[in-house]
Write an enzyme that holds these catalytic residues in place. Structure first.
Site, PDB file in Angstrom:
ATOM      1  N   PRO A 629     -37.340  37.153 -37.771  1.00 31.00           N
ATOM      2  CA  PRO A 629     -37.389  37.997 -36.568  1.00 31.00           C
ATOM      3  C   PRO A 629     -36.202  38.953 -36.508  1.00 31.00           C
ATOM      4  O   PRO A 629     -35.075  38.593 -36.864  1.00 31.00           O
ATOM      5  CB  PRO A 629     -37.332  36.989 -35.416  1.00 31.00           C
ATOM      6  CG  PRO A 629     -37.780  35.689 -36.015  1.00 31.00           C
ATOM      7  CD  PRO A 629     -37.314  35.715 -37.431  1.00 31.00           C
ATOM      8  N   GLY A 631     -33.388  41.476 -34.703  1.00 32.34           N
ATOM      9  CA  GLY A 631     -32.587  41.541 -33.497  1.00 32.34           C
ATOM     10  C   GLY A 631     -32.148  40.197 -32.951  1.00 32.34           C
ATOM     11  O   GLY A 631     -31.718  40.112 -31.807  1.00 32.34           O
ATOM     12  N   LYS A 632     -32.257  39.135 -33.758  1.00 35.80           N
ATOM     13  CA  LYS A 632     -31.901  37.790 -33.282  1.00 35.80           C
ATOM     14  C   LYS A 632     -30.581  37.304 -33.865  1.00 35.80           C
ATOM     15  O   LYS A 632     -30.181  36.174 -33.626  1.00 35.80           O
ATOM     16  CB  LYS A 632     -32.994  36.776 -33.640  1.00 35.80           C
ATOM     17  CG  LYS A 632     -34.400  37.189 -33.228  1.00 35.80           C
ATOM     18  CD  LYS A 632     -34.494  37.473 -31.759  1.00 35.80           C
ATOM     19  CE  LYS A 632     -35.899  37.900 -31.376  1.00 35.80           C
ATOM     20  NZ  LYS A 632     -35.946  38.470 -30.005  1.00 35.80           N
ATOM     21  N   GLY A 633     -29.924  38.145 -34.665  1.00 38.51           N
ATOM     22  CA  GLY A 633     -28.674  37.724 -35.272  1.00 38.51           C
ATOM     23  C   GLY A 633     -28.856  36.773 -36.432  1.00 38.51           C
ATOM     24  O   GLY A 633     -27.944  35.998 -36.741  1.00 38.51           O
ATOM     25  N   SER A 636     -32.089  39.710 -40.534  1.00 42.25           N
ATOM     26  CA  SER A 636     -33.384  40.173 -41.032  1.00 42.25           C
ATOM     27  C   SER A 636     -33.226  41.317 -42.023  1.00 42.25           C
ATOM     28  O   SER A 636     -33.954  41.390 -43.019  1.00 42.25           O
ATOM     29  CB  SER A 636     -34.267  40.621 -39.863  1.00 42.25           C
ATOM     30  OG  SER A 636     -33.633  41.639 -39.110  1.00 42.25           O
ATOM     31  N   ASP A 675     -23.975  38.232 -44.776  1.00 42.28           N
ATOM     32  CA  ASP A 675     -25.416  38.054 -44.638  1.00 42.28           C
ATOM     33  C   ASP A 675     -26.114  38.117 -45.988  1.00 42.28           C
ATOM     34  O   ASP A 675     -26.971  37.281 -46.316  1.00 42.28           O
ATOM     35  CB  ASP A 675     -25.993  39.127 -43.711  1.00 42.28           C
ATOM     36  CG  ASP A 675     -25.319  39.147 -42.355  1.00 42.28           C
ATOM     37  OD1 ASP A 675     -24.618  38.169 -42.044  1.00 42.28           O
ATOM     38  OD2 ASP A 675     -25.484  40.141 -41.631  1.00 42.28           O
TER      39      ASP A 675
END
Length: 964
Positions: A629, A631-633, A636, A675
């Site tokens: 998903p 924008g959830k940190g 992505s 990330d």
């Protein structure tokens, strides 16, 4: 023009109708509702900023009163296609927030002076509050509300604008109920809803009459160009239209000369007649253009607008009824219109719903003004919006999200391939492919992706133009299905410990999550490459010989308001014989933000060209399907980059080590490499231990069998590009500069003789401090804490210290930066992470989980002191603490032990630690339930882990011969 004569003799009611200042679409639908109210004998006062002719061209009646007033500003547009998000919030503040008290006093006085029986708003927030203050009932009539539109803008503008969204929601809460129009967005601020059909203006003239007036032959193809303005510095050209076509232009400039095949409409032209007389429409989607195209069954060629969240819902409804063709912005501006127009006139729009919404809405408003009650006793919406629900209704729709959207949208969402397939059926369908290299490792999402490839291949074989999600149709025609395809997989990541301290050199611990991105890649000689019609038309116009093409399809793009396809000539990445610069590439992709997502995919190709000298002589087809998903940190974008580069490398025979691949991917996104490292180098059910400055993987930390981590999405969209994150980073680097300067001063100061050789060496080291993580907490507290200001202005800092020695960020002289808290955070966070790692590897004890949880709590509150907390994430952490300290939990010897905000903060996901047993899962579900009840948002729960891209490797697959 129609002269309105009342058909009723009853005592007229008085309606005050407020119209938003955004665009003509609102005004044109208000006209239709007001017309029916006046036909019933009532008086309508319209508060509007639109020109008089919009109303008087349809209504000529002494019962219509127009009052020119702008009480909101809508979305500020840079041009016909681009919304300026920050300027929109600033303009709204200037228009409706700063003068709020004056506006309320003025409107209350005016409403009482006209003796209004009912206030109607489309969809001006302050009108609802003014009505309440005047003691008058109010109703909203709309397909969207400004709290939903502005919510995403707050992410980029910073939390200082959050109060705007909350105030708008609070204003709407004074409205009695909502008259909801088709193609609606989620509007959680309204507690009661009445649905009506499309509101559409009627026709005044026949098709033949309109064409005769325009001088267009009956058999000529006619397109209406309806943008409400044109991009700056751009002119319409004769060659934009196919031979024999004519185009009528709405809202064109009087100063511009038009080609002979273009006809400029007068400003006050009645556009519904022209729409019904045309063969298709080319424009941007707004309610006015959408509703009239639907009603008159006119194919609509549309170009996406950036950052206007009303559009995806209208677009999906338009396409559901076979009425829409998307044109990419580049083809609009370069005049490659022919394939889109020809596709449009082949459509058969089939909307068969009602178009009398104006009449129906007027009847409801009349009944309400006469005393009918449409409201229920449900809790007021806005009082449930204080945090997550307002800012959580982004366009990131995932499973379990509860938003009131129509059935046709749910159907479109559920049609996404590979989302709900079960094991045995997947295995049967995956047998269509022979796996020549690699192992799916039994991963359910990988098996589902392989099934989706099989489905797409079968859909291509059937050659049926079925009622499918448009991106699936594009994907079905993407590959040569008999040739080899390369598949890679990369997971998102859960920030267990470390987070924003990564850029200060801290140790970080990251877990690759179960959710992952899959990318399929195929190389083809340019002569064999399948081209979409618009690509083919542009390619043939620009090149005499075949050149390599990049084509990308992103499955699930419609759910995130992105263009589902992207294509470009690979030669666009060349400047002569050399690759273009990264800065030039960023400008290239920034031209069309709806396709900016493609930079993460295509950017990996440029990086390989630039850093490794790879020459791409063949065309490349790329299919993206991500379960991470946005924008959830949970990274992505990093998962997308790593999966893409892994698949491209495999397809081109490049052997790149996972760490090197992560560093290459990081060049496509100029931010920390944490990330990409986790996505590339992570291992299932282990924490990746690394430092990011400089980037170095220190190994993995096994997660003990009795320990488990979860992620819970707060619903507040996370963005490391937001102003809060950037300000904290600047404050951190300011603090480091002050510490270095203080240490240098102590080395040269009067007390220098009191220091021994080791003390001087220590200060010299601190005077050249590379990373704050290298400063022990006791040195921070004993020597430097009192030298750090709580805050400092950018101007004051630069006068004293010149710069903050960070190449990534720029100091704003007018901004006030927090310094002490952002400096303290990485110093202590590195200590916490080192302790956390040591505890995980220590012998199991009763206090182990309690200590691990306490370290996470300390990290969470440190984020908050930096200004990177949020209401939603704080609430989730509080719910974990309630569970931890409950009697039931204590009686079971504890289940959940700690939680913290993750990544860049300011929303996103909370990481939770607990015992690995069923009771913990039950408590996580209870937290999910309580958060849903409190906020209206049902959080997505991340649980489980999966291999990184390096551990997964790649798959080389080939479709089996159907005759075998």
């Amino acid at each position: 023009m129609e002269v309105i004569v009342s058909s009723k003799q009853q005592q007229p009611l008085v309606f005050a109708y407020y119209v938003t200042g955004h665009g003509f679409g609102h005004a044109t639908r208000v006209v239709e509702v007001a017309r029916h109210l006046i036909l019933e004998g009532h008086i309508v006062h319209v508060v509007t900023a639109a020109p008089d002719f919009v109303y008087t061209s349809v209504i000529q009646s002494p019962r219509l009163f127009l009052r020119k007033e702008l009480l909101d500003c809508g979305a500020v547009q840079c041009d016909a296609l681009t919304v300026d998000r920050i300027a929109s919030l600033e303009k709204y503040s200037e228009t409706a927030v700063i003068p709020r008290e004056t506006i309320l006093a003025t409107e209350v006085k005016w409403l009482r002076s006209i003796k209004a029986d009912l206030v109607v708003s489309d969809v001006v927030p302050v009108a609802c509050r003014a009505a309440a203050d005047a003691g008058i009932r109010s109703v909203c009539c709309t397909n969207f509300s400004w709290d939903f539109i502005y919510a995403e803008y707050v992410v980029d503008a910073g939390s200082q604008h959050r109060s705007i969204v909350l105030q708008i929601a609070e204003d709407y809460s004074h409205c009695e109920f909502l008259i909801r129009l088709p193609g609606y967005c989620p509007m959680p601020a309204f507690r009661d809803v009445v649905d009506v059909p499309l509101v559409v203006r009627g026709l005044h003239k026949s098709r033949a009459e309109v064409r005769k007036e325009l001088g267009v032959e009956e058999d000529a193809k006619l397109v209406i160009f309806n943008f409400g303005g044109q991009p700056a510095g751009w002119k319409l050209q004769e060659e934009f239209l196919p031979p024999g076509w004519k185009c009528v232009v709405c809202g064109g400039s009087d100063k511009e000369d038009y080609p002979p095949n273009f006809i400029k409409l007068p400003k006050d032209a009645y556009t519904p007649d022209v729409i019904a007389a045309s063969d298709c429409m080319l424009g941007k989607i707004g309610y006015g253009t959408f509703s009239e195209a639907m009603a008159y069954k006119l194919p609509f060629v549309f170009v996406r607008r950036d950052y206007f969240n009303e559009e995806p819902f209208l677009r999906n409804m338009l396409e559901h009824y076979h009425g829409g063709v998307e044109m990419i912005r580049r083809d609009l501006l370069t005049g490659c219109w022919q394939p889109y127009l020809e596709r449009a006139i082949s459509l058969k729009p089939c909307y068969d719903g009602g178009v009398n919404g104006g009449e129906v809405a007027a009847r409801i408003l009349q009944d309400t003004a006469l005393g009918k009650n449409h409201a229920s006793d449900k809790p007021c919406g806005a009082r449930r919006l204080r945090d997550a629900i307002v800012l959580g209704y982004q366009l990131q729709r995932v499973n379990n999200r509860i938003i009131g959207i129509p059935d046709w949208y749910n159907l479109a969402e559920n049609k996404l391939v590979g989302r709900s397939s079960e094991g045995s059926q997947i295995l049967r369908e995956v047998e269509d492919y022979e796996i020549l290299h690699g192992d799916p490792q039994g991963l359910p999402d990988t098996m589902a992706f392989l099934k989706s490839l099989a489905d797409l291949g079968a859909r291509h074989d059937s050659k049926k133009d079925t009622d499918e999600v448009r991106e699936n149709l594009a994907a079905a025609g993407l590959f040569n299905w008999e040739e080899e395809i390369f598949v890679a997989r990369a997971p998102g990541r859960l920030d267990v410990m470390g987070g924003i301290a990564d850029y200060s050199g801290s140790l970080v611990l990251q877990m690759p999550i179960r959710e992952a991105c899959h990318v399929a890649v195929q190389n083809n000689h340019p002569a064999k490459q399948k081209l979409w019609k618009h690509t083919q038309a542009r390619h043939h116009a620009d090149h005499e010989k075949l050149t390599p093409i990049l084509e990308i399809v992103s499955l699930g793009s419609e759910l995130n308001n992105r263009g589902p396809t992207f294509d470009m000539d690979l030669s666009d990445f060349k400047d002569g014989e050399k690759p273009v610069s990264y800065e030039a590439a960023r400008k290239y992709f920034a031209k069309d933000p709806s396709q900016k997502w493609a930079a993460y995919v295509a950017g990996t190709i440029l990086v390989l060209m630039t850093e490794l000298g790879v020459c791409f002589e063949n065309s490349i087809s790329i299919l993206v399907s991500s379960g991470v998903p946005e924008g959830k940190g949970v990274s992505s974008s990093a998962a997308l980059e790593v999966a893409t580069m892994s698949a491209i490398a495999a397809a081109h025979g490049l052997n790149i080590a996972p760490r090197d691949l992560a560093l290459l991917c990081q060049k496509a996104t100029p931010c920390g490499v944490m990330d990409q490292m986790t996505s590339a180098c992570g291992e299932a059910n282990k924490l990746l231990a690394m430092v990011c400055q400089p980037a170095e993987v220190l190994g993995v930390v096994y997660i003990p069998s009795h320990v488990r981590f979860w992620g819970i999405d707060s619903g507040l969209r996370h963005s490391v590009g937001g102003s809060d994150y950037g300000s904290v980073r600047i404050g951190t680097y300011m603090g480091r500069k002050i510490i270095k300067s203080t240490a240098a001063g102590l080395c040269k100061g009067n007390n220098k003789d009191d220091l021994d050789k080791d003390g001087i060496e220590l200060l010299n080291n601190e005077a050249s401090l590379d990373y704050l993580c290298n400063l022990p907490p006791h040195r921070y507290e004993g020597v430097y804490v009192d030298k750090l200001p709580e805050t400092v202005s950018g101007e004051e800092f630069m006068k004293k210290y010149d710069n903050h020695e960070d190449s990534v960020t720029t100091i704003d002289p007018k901004h006030i930066y927090a310094v002490k808290a952002p400096t303290r955070h990485p110093v202590y966070e590195n200590f916490r992470v080192e302790a956390f790692k040591a505890l995980l590897t220590a012998t199991t004890s009763d206090g182990q989980l309690s200590a691990l949880g306490e370290l996470m709590y300390q990290c969470h509150y440190s984020y908050g002191s930096c200004g990177l907390g949020s209401d939603g994430t704080d609430r989730l952490v509080e719910l974990v603490q309630e569970m931890q300290h409950s009697k039931a939990s204590k009686s079971e010897n504890g289940t959940l032990y700690g939680a913290k905000i993750t990544g860049g903060g300011s929303g996103g996901t909370v990481c939770v630690i607990g015992k690995n047993f069923v009771g913990s899962n039950e408590q996580i579900l209870e937290i999910q339930r309580r958060y849903h009840v409190a906020t209206g948002f049902k959080p997505y729960v991340f649980e489980g882990s999966s291999p990184g891209a390096g551990e997964f490797g790649y798959l080389r697959i080939r479709r089996r011969n159907v005759t075998e």
